[in-house]
Design an enzyme around this catalytic site. Structure first.
Site, short mmCIF file in Angstrom:
data_model
loop_
_atom_site.label_atom_id
_atom_site.label_comp_id
_atom_site.label_asym_id
_atom_site.label_seq_id
_atom_site.Cartn_x
_atom_site.Cartn_y
_atom_site.Cartn_z
N CYS A 62 43.45 34.22 38.92
CA CYS A 62 43.38 35.42 38.09
C CYS A 62 44.22 35.25 36.82
CB CYS A 62 43.80 36.65 38.88
SG CYS A 62 45.17 36.36 40.02
N1 LIG Z 1 43.75 38.85 45.51
C1 LIG Z 1 43.46 38.37 44.31
O1 LIG Z 1 43.58 39.07 43.28
C2 LIG Z 1 43.00 36.96 44.14
C3 LIG Z 1 42.93 36.10 45.23
N2 LIG Z 1 42.48 34.82 45.03
C4 LIG Z 1 42.41 33.87 46.14
O2 LIG Z 1 41.34 34.25 47.02
C5 LIG Z 1 41.66 33.90 48.36
C6 LIG Z 1 41.59 35.17 49.22
O3 LIG Z 1 42.55 36.10 48.72
P1 LIG Z 1 42.68 37.58 49.26
O4 LIG Z 1 41.34 38.11 49.57
O5 LIG Z 1 43.53 38.29 48.29
O6 LIG Z 1 43.50 37.32 50.62
P2 LIG Z 1 43.63 38.27 51.92
O7 LIG Z 1 44.93 37.90 52.52
O8 LIG Z 1 43.41 39.68 51.55
O9 LIG Z 1 42.43 37.78 52.85
C7 LIG Z 1 42.43 36.51 53.48
C8 LIG Z 1 41.20 36.36 54.35
O10 LIG Z 1 41.22 35.10 55.01
C9 LIG Z 1 41.20 35.27 56.42
N3 LIG Z 1 42.08 34.23 56.99
C10 LIG Z 1 43.41 34.14 56.89
N4 LIG Z 1 43.85 33.02 57.49
C11 LIG Z 1 42.76 32.39 57.99
C12 LIG Z 1 42.55 31.19 58.72
N5 LIG Z 1 43.58 30.39 59.08
N6 LIG Z 1 41.29 30.85 59.09
C13 LIG Z 1 40.25 31.64 58.75
N7 LIG Z 1 40.38 32.79 58.06
C14 LIG Z 1 41.63 33.16 57.67
C15 LIG Z 1 41.73 36.68 56.66
O11 LIG Z 1 41.27 37.18 57.91
P3 LIG Z 1 42.05 38.38 58.71
O12 LIG Z 1 42.44 39.40 57.70
O13 LIG Z 1 41.00 38.86 59.67
O14 LIG Z 1 43.21 37.74 59.38
C16 LIG Z 1 41.11 37.41 55.46
O15 LIG Z 1 39.75 37.66 55.71
C17 LIG Z 1 43.07 33.30 48.34
O16 LIG Z 1 42.98 31.91 48.29
C18 LIG Z 1 43.64 33.86 47.05
O17 LIG Z 1 44.65 33.09 46.56
C19 LIG Z 1 42.05 34.41 43.81
C20 LIG Z 1 42.11 35.22 42.71
C21 LIG Z 1 42.65 36.54 42.79
C1 LIG Z 2 50.53 39.31 42.81
C2 LIG Z 2 50.37 37.93 43.39
O1 LIG Z 2 51.05 37.56 44.35
N1 LIG Z 2 49.47 37.15 42.82
C3 LIG Z 2 49.19 35.82 43.28
C4 LIG Z 2 48.18 35.20 42.38
C5 LIG Z 2 46.82 35.72 42.61
C6 LIG Z 2 46.00 34.74 43.33
O2 LIG Z 2 45.63 35.02 44.43
O3 LIG Z 2 45.78 33.58 42.75
P1 LIG Z 2 45.20 32.29 43.50
O4 LIG Z 2 43.78 32.44 43.57
O5 LIG Z 2 45.60 31.10 42.75
O6 LIG Z 2 45.81 32.24 44.86
C7 LIG Z 2 50.40 34.91 43.16
O7 LIG Z 2 51.21 35.10 42.26
O8 LIG Z 2 50.44 33.92 43.90
#
Ligand SMILES: NC(=O)C1=CN([C@@H]2O[C@H](COP(=O)(O)OP(=O)(O)OC[C@H]3O[C@@H](n4cnc5c(N)ncnc54)[C@H](OP(=O)(O)O)[C@@H]3O)[C@@H](O)[C@H]2O)C=CC1
Ligand SMILES: CC(=O)N[C@@H](CCC(=O)OP(=O)(O)O)C(=O)O
Length: 398
Positions: free
Chosen positions: A202
């Protein structure tokens, strides 16, 4: 469905014309879908009778997280992508509506554990799992699947750099060679041909969208780039962490990851590619007491002889035909509240009072253009669809 079927997915001319009229803001749009109306495509469309009734069957890995649930929300109105598989870890066995009551109306299969997931009825996958878990999982997926990975596991071209910043060995170096970085507006042609797309982080999205065109045109210096960035708390995911409790976040802000945030190499990789020279940045993220939204305020030095007008004109040229990146009128300040829930990035550039310097402001919704929206934009491109398909949600305000 075989990979041959997948690559033969085409959309008929009548549908295509309809979607061409769907400009959200009257701007000239990039409509980049394949246009065919072969007998095979009609046959395929008729043969697609899956539960979702939609042409492309989607798996969402990590549907119980914030980015996974955002994919589910966005796909609710997608005319061609229908969800046939969702996975969860702790929440495996539950329905999406019980884990996310705002999605209660979505009639979808219950979430299953990854180990129980069957991919025989899936054509494409959004992988919304924590970084570090993703390489092994993607490595084991059928090669026929198109994949958009939202984690950081395939974003860095250099394996050594991944290992240094993520503190663990890269477990799929061969797949890394194949992965295409998914900053849609900048790498659209490469994304079209990709099987595996590494969706950008992001923060890197807010930073590269304004800086790449300026570095490519040699209008700003590659040194002294200072980035002050701010994120809503959903950026940290849904997992319970003490540092993300209401009492730790509300009524205050704080910086974190100073000098060592793992997005630094990703940002520098994209900017260095644009400049054809090594670019280094000072990058400091902050956590804000809001659920969604992200702003980067970027301080740059213009190259000798360049004016603020030149920067503005270059950004205008770069983005005037783009649906989702909007350069505001001169002097108008981008606000995160004006992109909430949407795939838009708002930009502007301002003269600094220090001669020769400029200040750029870039805002997105971290869960949409910063994650799931851009991921959907990328899969649209990979499938030959107009890239705004299912993405014309207007921001939610107030
Ligand atoms: N949040 C954001 O703004 C952004 C996130 N990202 C990236 O996207 C990805 C997802 O982020 P986000 O949705 O925020 O994360 P969350 O923590 O909200 O969700 C993680 C998901 O992965 C599942 N999970 C966790 N551990 C495991 C495992 N060992 N095996 C299988 N499934 C697993 C969880 O299942 P359960 O909950 O059932 O345990 C949940 O469905 C990350 O890599 C993050 O860095 C990228 C850009 C922005
Ligand atoms: C607020 C907050 O914790 N933000 C995350 C970045 C967002 C994210 O999920 O980025 P990736 O897809 O690279 O994991 C962080 O700083 O690590």
């Amino acid at each position: 469905m075989s990979s041959a079927h997948l690559s033969s997915i085409r959309f008929d001319r009548e549908w295509f014309r309809k979607s061409e009229t769907k400009s959200s803001n009257g701007r000239k749009l990039h409509i980049r879908g394949s246009v065919t109306s072969s007998p095979q495509s009609v046959q395929f469309a008729e043969a697609k009778a899956e539960k979702s009734g939609k042409a492309v069957r989607i798996g969402v890995l990590g549907a119980s997280g914030y980015t996974g649930s955002e994919i589910v929300r966005l796909l609710a109105n997608h005319p061609h992508f229908g969800i046939t598989l969702m996975t969860a870890d702790r929440k495996a066995g539950q329905s999406i509506g019980s884990v996310f009551p705002h999605l209660i109306t979505q009639d979808l299969p219950d979430m299953v554990a990854i180990k129980d997931a069957k991919f025989s009825n899936v054509d494409a996958v959004f992988c919304c799992l924590p970084h570090g878990t993703t390489q092994d999982i993607i490595k084991a997926l059928p090669k026929s699947l198109k994949i958009v990975d939202l984690s950081a596991d395939f974003r860095l071209q250099e394996i050594a750099e991944y290992e240094e910043w993520y503190g663990q060995p890269h477990r799929a170096p061969d797949l890394q060679k194949e992965a295409v970085y998914g900053l849609t507006e900048i790498l659209r042609e490469e994304i079209k041909a990709a099987r595996l797309v590494a969706n950008p982080g992001c923060y890197p999205t807010t930073i590269q969208l304004p800086l790449v065109p300026l570095l490519k045109a040699n209008l700003i210096e590659t040194r002294n780039l200072i980035i002050d960035a701010k994120s809503g708390v959903s950026g940290a995911g849904r997992g319970a962490k003490e540092a993300n409790l209401y009492t730790e976040i509300a009524e205050g802000i704080h910086s974190y990851g100073i000098t060592r945030h793992r997005h630094v190499p990703e940002i520098e990789q994209g900017l260095s590619d644009a400049a054809h020279a090594k670019v280094t940045v000072s990058f400091t993220p902050h956590l804000m007491p809001m659920s969604r939204g992200m702003q980067s305020t970027i301080y740059v030095e213009m190259t000798p002889g360049v004016t603020i007008e030149d920067l503005y004109k270059q950004l205008k040229i770069a983005y005037e035909d783009e649906e989702f990146v909007i350069l505001l009128e001169k002097g108008v300040v981008p606000h995160t509240r004006n992109v909430r829930g949407s795939n838009y990035c708002l930009l502007n550039v301002f003269p600094d009072r220090i001669p020769g310097r400029a200040i750029i402001v870039s805002v997105i919704d971290n869960l949409v253009k910063g994650a799931s929206g851009q991921a959907l934009q990328n899969l649209n491109v990979m499938m030959g669809l107009p890239e705004n398909t299912g993405l014309l949600y207007q921001p939610l305000f107030p």
